[in-house]
Design an enzyme around this catalytic site. Structure first.
Site, PDB file in Angstrom:
ATOM      1  N   GLY A   1      13.042  -7.359  35.042  1.00 42.14           N
ATOM      2  CA  GLY A   1      14.281  -6.303  36.011  1.00 42.14           C
ATOM      3  C   GLY A   1      15.882  -6.557  34.247  1.00 42.14           C
TER       4      GLY A   1
ATOM      5  N   ALA B   1       4.413  13.973   2.877  1.00 45.27           N
ATOM      6  CA  ALA B   1       2.621  13.917   3.049  1.00 45.27           C
ATOM      7  C   ALA B   1       2.223  12.526   4.333  1.00 45.27           C
ATOM      8  CB  ALA B   1       2.209  13.197   1.659  1.00 45.27           C
TER       9      ALA B   1
ATOM     10  N   GLU C   1      -0.023   3.080  10.433  1.00 42.31           N
ATOM     11  CA  GLU C   1      -1.585   3.091   9.772  1.00 42.31           C
ATOM     12  C   GLU C   1      -2.180   4.438  10.607  1.00 42.31           C
ATOM     13  OE1 GLU C   1      -3.704  -0.434   9.156  1.00 42.31           O
ATOM     14  OE2 GLU C   1      -1.557  -1.645   8.675  1.00 42.31           O
TER      15      GLU C   1
ATOM     16  N   PHE D   1       1.030  -1.112  -0.498  1.00 42.74           N
ATOM     17  CA  PHE D   1       0.024   0.242   0.335  1.00 42.74           C
ATOM     18  C   PHE D   1       0.816   1.732   0.028  1.00 42.74           C
ATOM     19  CE2 PHE D   1      -2.102   2.880   2.783  1.00 42.74           C
ATOM     20  CZ  PHE D   1      -3.351   2.891   1.731  1.00 42.74           C
TER      21      PHE D   1
ATOM     22  N   SER E   1      -1.408   8.134  17.005  1.00 41.77           N
ATOM     23  CA  SER E   1      -2.117   8.036  17.934  1.00 41.77           C
ATOM     24  C   SER E   1      -2.361   9.402  18.125  1.00 41.77           C
ATOM     25  CB  SER E   1      -1.142   8.503  19.318  1.00 41.77           C
ATOM     26  OG  SER E   1      -0.820   6.347  19.570  1.00 41.77           O
TER      27      SER E   1
HETATM   28  N1  COS Z   1     -14.044   6.556   5.135  1.00 42.14           N
HETATM   29  C1  COS Z   1     -14.592   7.468   4.099  1.00 42.14           C
HETATM   30  N2  COS Z   1     -14.434   9.018   3.829  1.00 42.14           N
HETATM   31  C2  COS Z   1     -13.466   9.572   4.795  1.00 42.14           C
HETATM   32  C3  COS Z   1     -12.893   9.007   5.907  1.00 42.14           C
HETATM   33  C4  COS Z   1     -12.725   7.665   6.110  1.00 42.14           C
HETATM   34  N3  COS Z   1     -12.331   6.592   7.068  1.00 42.14           N
HETATM   35  N4  COS Z   1     -11.967  10.038   6.382  1.00 42.14           N
HETATM   36  C5  COS Z   1     -13.152  11.282   5.714  1.00 42.14           C
HETATM   37  N5  COS Z   1     -12.948  10.506   4.588  1.00 42.14           N
HETATM   38  C6  COS Z   1     -13.775  11.772   2.702  1.00 42.14           C
HETATM   39  C7  COS Z   1     -14.625  12.556   4.045  1.00 42.14           C
HETATM   40  O1  COS Z   1     -15.797  12.323   4.462  1.00 42.14           O
HETATM   41  C8  COS Z   1     -13.734  13.959   2.488  1.00 42.14           C
HETATM   42  O2  COS Z   1     -14.725  13.781   2.182  1.00 42.14           O
HETATM   43  P1  COS Z   1     -15.337  14.809   0.934  1.00 42.14           P
HETATM   44  O3  COS Z   1     -14.365  16.143   1.047  1.00 42.14           O
HETATM   45  O4  COS Z   1     -16.606  14.233   0.592  1.00 42.14           O
HETATM   46  O5  COS Z   1     -16.135  15.512   2.810  1.00 42.14           O
HETATM   47  C9  COS Z   1     -12.969  13.237   2.153  1.00 42.14           C
HETATM   48  O6  COS Z   1     -12.272  12.431   2.903  1.00 42.14           O
HETATM   49  C10 COS Z   1     -11.467  14.301   3.416  1.00 42.14           C
HETATM   50  O7  COS Z   1     -11.447  14.140   4.700  1.00 42.14           O
HETATM   51  P2  COS Z   1     -10.960  14.843   5.591  1.00 42.14           P
HETATM   52  O8  COS Z   1     -11.227  16.516   5.684  1.00 42.14           O
HETATM   53  O9  COS Z   1     -11.731  14.648   6.881  1.00 42.14           O
HETATM   54  O10 COS Z   1      -9.427  15.291   5.399  1.00 42.14           O
HETATM   55  P3  COS Z   1      -8.441  15.429   6.000  1.00 42.14           P
HETATM   56  O11 COS Z   1      -7.564  16.039   4.538  1.00 42.14           O
HETATM   57  O12 COS Z   1      -8.665  16.107   6.932  1.00 42.14           O
HETATM   58  O13 COS Z   1      -7.379  14.321   6.708  1.00 42.14           O
HETATM   59  C11 COS Z   1      -6.720  12.915   8.441  1.00 42.14           C
HETATM   60  C12 COS Z   1      -7.846  13.810   7.997  1.00 42.14           C
HETATM   61  C13 COS Z   1      -5.758  13.443   9.439  1.00 42.14           C
HETATM   62  C14 COS Z   1      -7.669  12.093   9.438  1.00 42.14           C
HETATM   63  C15 COS Z   1      -6.176  11.354   6.868  1.00 42.14           C
HETATM   64  O14 COS Z   1      -5.298  12.213   6.473  1.00 42.14           O
HETATM   65  C16 COS Z   1      -5.419  10.378   8.485  1.00 42.14           C
HETATM   66  O15 COS Z   1      -5.976   9.695   8.054  1.00 42.14           O
HETATM   67  N6  COS Z   1      -4.097  10.553   7.873  1.00 42.14           N
HETATM   68  C17 COS Z   1      -3.088   9.583   8.003  1.00 42.14           C
HETATM   69  C18 COS Z   1      -2.715   8.696   7.640  1.00 42.14           C
HETATM   70  C19 COS Z   1      -2.335   7.389   8.184  1.00 42.14           C
HETATM   71  O16 COS Z   1      -2.641   6.696   8.648  1.00 42.14           O
HETATM   72  N7  COS Z   1      -1.281   7.252   7.347  1.00 42.14           N
HETATM   73  C20 COS Z   1      -0.016   6.070   7.567  1.00 42.14           C
HETATM   74  C21 COS Z   1       0.263   5.042   6.520  1.00 42.14           C
HETATM   75  S1  COS Z   1      -0.871   4.249   5.230  1.00 42.14           S
HETATM   76  S2  COS Z   1       0.234   2.633   6.528  1.00 42.14           S
END
Ligand code: COS
Length: 382
Positions: A339, A129, A363, A122, A366
């Site tokens: 220990g 980013a 993923e 993945f 926290s």
């Molecule tokens: N399921 C379905 N849709 C989702 C979703 C989910 N779990 N989370 C977000 N979305 C959708 C939102 O509804 C939004 O859609 P609309 O634009 O149609 O409203 C869109 O995706 C953007 O979501 P959001 O505005 O919440 O995006 P952000 O940029 O604010 O980011 C976080 C959200 C921070 C939660 C996200 O970037 C994240 O999870 N980051 C961590 C990523 C990660 O786990 N990386 C590890 C690498 S993979 S091993």
């Protein structure tokens, strides 16, 4: 699909015996060699571990989320590097295809993923980013019936073994955030795709992460997962599921550490009695046990909700947040109970202490889980 109880118990018993008899004796060697022996990989394939979550019609076991988590707990009772070998096939590397693939895409790739013939990976994270995953810069530009990919991905699990990547790219540079992102299934052997050297890591030796570099890689348009602009949602839904799987592994490692602590505290004598007689040691064991039970209950309850078709974005984030922090505390107490023996390599406790640190980071850190939990709670009004 939920297994009947007898089949489920048989599967769990088989995995438990495989972990106890085949994997645990190899933990130190795998850490030392930074490699899992080929015969163990072959046994994992034969047991169906690469296809736990793949629909039956494509050759997988098609486990329900609850059953997959129960298997995840068993797999957590040994070095997490073993699970990582097939973890991407079961989770983040395959689920984009399972959830969003066309019938043709599924028929083409899922059988190989289920058998383990194709390792899949993945590719979301980039140098700029990480937590802000909507900021991906890897570009995909349409050119006839292809897209041309340029850019690079970072810390990609199993990249050095993968035959197939789910890659999140930016197809629309005018949309800076999530809406400009599209997902593609990209075969490893396309010209212009190269893999960096495996990174040296704190723990989980035997599992590898590498950069993936795209230099004018021409990907057939038919390999796009979902519509243009849907890639971020593909990634988020894949991660909702992946976070639950990770939670179950955290529970398994915690249960393993607690069992090791009980065995050691029941043997080791100080002041004329075993450590297990001391209430301060008992207090640490009680804290570990209580927290592991709470994490298990949260994980399995969330898995059942997902199996019932409910959205579990909040619950999966809460399970991952709590279970990964929990196993960090349990590993810390395990070192304390052992220990000096906990600090040296022979007992394997310091190795697990290092291994579990990544669970709080990959993923979604926290802190990202906290963001997701808070946003969803505010949205739901409580
Ligand atoms: N399921 C379905 N849709 C989702 C979703 C989910 N779990 N989370 C977000 N979305 C959708 C939102 O509804 C939004 O859609 P609309 O634009 O149609 O409203 C869109 O995706 C953007 O979501 P959001 O505005 O919440 O995006 P952000 O940029 O604010 O980011 C976080 C959200 C921070 C939660 C996200 O970037 C994240 O999870 N980051 C961590 C990523 C990660 O786990 N990386 C590890 C690498 S993979 S091993």
């Amino acid at each position: 699909m939920a297994l009947d109880l007898e089949t489920r118990d048989q599967l769990i018993d088989t995995v438990r015996r495989f972990v106890t008899e085949r994997l645990r004796p190899l933990e130190a060697q795998v850490a030392e060699d930074d490699a899992i022996p080929d015969d163990i990989i072959a046994e994992m394939k034969a047991l169906g571990l690469y296809g736990l979550s793949i629909p039956e019609e494509y050759g997988g076991l098609d486990l329900s989320m609850e059953d997959e988590c129960l298997v995840g707990v068993e797999l957590g009772r040994t070095s997490p590097a073993f699970r990582s070998a097939f973890g991407t096939n079961v989770g983040i590397g395959s689920q984009g295809l399972v959830m969003f693939g066309t019938p043709e895409q599924k028929a083409k790739w899922l059988p190989g993923i289920a058998s383990g013939e194709l390792v899949t990976s993945f590719a979301l994270t980039e140098p700029e980013a990480g937590s802000d995953s909507a900021a991906v810069q890897t570009r995909a530009v349409r050119d006839g019936d292809h897209y041309v990919l340029n850019g690079s991905k970072r810390y990609i699990t199993n990249a050095n073994k993968a035959a197939l990547f789910t890659v999140m790219t930016r197809t629309n540079p005018d949309i800076k955030g999530a809406g400009g992102v599209s997902a593609f299934v990209v075969p490893r052997d396309l010209p212009g795709l190269s893999i960096g050297k495996p990174e040296k890591k704190m723990g989980q030796q035997g599992a590898h992460i590498c950069d993936v570099i795209f230099d004018n890689v021409r990907v057939p348009a038919e390999n796009r997962l979902g519509a243009e602009g849907e890639g971020f949602k593909v990634a988020m839904q894949v991660l909702d599921r992946g976070r639950l799987h990770i939670s179950s592994v955290c529970v398994g490692v915690a249960e393993r550490l607690i069992a090791d602590c009980v065995a050691y505290a029941s043997e080791r004598k100080q002041f004329g009695q075993t450590l297990s007689n001391f209430q301060l040691v008992q207090g640490m064991i009680a804290d570990c046990k209580t927290e592991a039970m709470a994490a298990k209950a949260l994980t399995l309850e969330t898995a059942r909700k997902r199996d019932a078709g409910e959205s579990v974005t909040l619950e999966a984030a809460a399970a991952k947040y709590f279970a990964s922090e929990m196993v960090g505390r349990v590993a810390d107490k395990a070192v304390q109970i052992f220990g000096g023996a906990g600090y040296i390599a022979d007992y394997g406790i310091e190795r697990l202490y290092r291994d579990v640190r990544i669970f709080r980071i990959y993923e979604g850190t926290s802190q990202i889980q906290q963001v997701v939990i808070a946003r969803e709670t505010l949205k739901r009004g409580g």
